[in-house]
Design an enzyme around this catalytic site. Structure first.
Site, short mmCIF file in Angstrom:
data_model
loop_
_atom_site.label_atom_id
_atom_site.label_comp_id
_atom_site.label_asym_id
_atom_site.label_seq_id
_atom_site.Cartn_x
_atom_site.Cartn_y
_atom_site.Cartn_z
N SER A 16 0.82 -1.21 0.00
CA SER A 16 0.00 0.00 0.00
C SER A 16 0.85 1.27 0.00
CB SER A 16 -0.93 0.02 1.22
OG SER A 16 -1.66 1.23 1.26
N LYS A 67 -13.90 -3.89 1.17
CA LYS A 67 -14.74 -2.79 0.69
C LYS A 67 -16.23 -3.07 0.84
CE LYS A 67 -11.44 -0.66 -2.49
NZ LYS A 67 -11.22 -0.12 -3.84
N GLY A 130 -15.20 -5.18 -13.50
CA GLY A 130 -15.00 -5.53 -12.09
C GLY A 130 -15.31 -4.38 -11.16
N ARG A 153 -14.80 -9.10 -21.75
CA ARG A 153 -14.72 -10.40 -22.41
C ARG A 153 -16.03 -11.18 -22.33
NH1 ARG A 153 -9.65 -11.23 -23.91
NH2 ARG A 153 -8.00 -10.04 -22.87
N ARG A 156 -20.67 -10.48 -18.32
CA ARG A 156 -20.58 -9.85 -17.00
C ARG A 156 -20.67 -8.33 -17.12
NH1 ARG A 156 -15.21 -9.91 -13.09
NH2 ARG A 156 -16.17 -8.96 -11.25
N TYR A 218 -0.62 1.08 -12.45
CA TYR A 218 0.63 1.85 -12.42
C TYR A 218 1.86 0.96 -12.34
CZ TYR A 218 0.11 1.22 -7.32
OH TYR A 218 -0.07 0.71 -6.06
N GLY A 239 -2.43 4.87 -12.93
CA GLY A 239 -3.06 4.58 -11.66
C GLY A 239 -2.58 5.41 -10.49
#
Length: 272
Positions: A16, A67, A130, A153, A156, A218, A239
């Site tokens: 992090s 989350k 996602g 792809r 979803r 990133y 990122g």
């Protein structure tokens, strides 16, 4: 003497960058009584960790896998966190814990840096379907995008359709195998990629046809998508830009002070 604290919760957590960003902000403002740390938080442990926090803890940044737990644990939830369906921020209030999602700030800040201030009626592409795609859709809607194309792809991608509809956007799914992927990208005011670089092998040149590029990745840097954009002088950020802007929002919610963006940016971008 440390009297105010904040921490990032996640698993794994060693990678992090949040402690670096937030502690740099404290130092820049002379906030010697503040400290920001990283806490290992395996799946399911967030409620017990947050409940055990003493009054010195002003808030938590939350990464995966916490989350969803953060959203469900909170006493109060912001509208954007509700829409996105997850929370990366818990802020102590007088009545308990407030859940927010500043990943949306992260995408919004990255959009501003590539020149997307207002694109009312415009088209945007989100690559991937996602968890990171959802705050991207929110931020694009706030910028005025009304037509959303999701390149993914599988079907979803349709998981994002209810969110897009609620935010007033039309929705269209385009599979990676679409023979006109470059032409589709060329219609977009901006493209936000939310998938790892290895997932775009063979497609970077086509996707880079969009007018502006935001890549949430990133590492490696520059990403192949950003490199493809730069070859045609297309504005592109990665990122770390998103990471910076989501941290600025958290910093201000935790401390009640304006984040020193210049110093926090410089320290973070030293990593590049």
């Amino acid at each position: 003497m440390i009297t105010h604290r904040a921490s990032v919760l996640g698993d794994p957590i060693e990678h992090s960058k949040s402690p670096l960003i937030h502690n740099t902000g404290y130092q820049a403002l002379g906030m010697d009584d503040w400290e920001y740390t990283a806490i290992q938080c395996p799946e399911g442990d967030l409620p017990s960790i947050v409940s055990a926090a003493d009054d010195s803890v002003a808030g938590f940044s939350v990464t995966m896998p916490g989350k969803f737990d953060a959203l469900n644990f909170a006493d109060e939830v912001t509208e954007r966190a509700r829409l996105v369906g997850s929370a990366n921020t818990l802020v102590r209030t007088e009545t308990g814990w407030l859940a927010d999602n500043t990943d949306a700030d992260g995408v919004a800040g990255a959009l501003r840096e590539v020149g997307v201030e207002s694109v009312a009626g415009g088209t945007a592409i989100v690559v991937g379907a996602g968890g990171t795609a959802r705050p991207a859709v929110w931020a694009l809607a706030q910028a005025g995008i009304t037509h959303l194309i999701v390149v993914a792809r599988s079907e979803r991608a349709y998981n994002l359709e209810p969110l897009a509809t609620e935010l007033g956007m039309t929705f269209h799914w385009v599979p990676f195998t679409d023979q006109n992927l470059a032409d589709v990208a060329g219609t977009a005011e901006v493209l936000v990629s939310t998938v790892p670089s290895e997932g775009l092998v063979g497609y970077n040149g086509q996707l880079a046809r969009a007018k502006r590029i935001v890549d949430v990745i990133y590492d490696p840097w520059p990403t192949p998508l950003v490199e493809a954009a730069r070859r045609t002088d297309t504005p592109a950020v990665g990122g770390l830009t998103m990471l910076l802007h989501q941290a600025l929002g958290q910093f201000e919610q935790f401390t009640g002070r304006t984040a020193p963006e210049k110093e926090m940016r410089e320290k973070l971008f030293e990593l590049l």
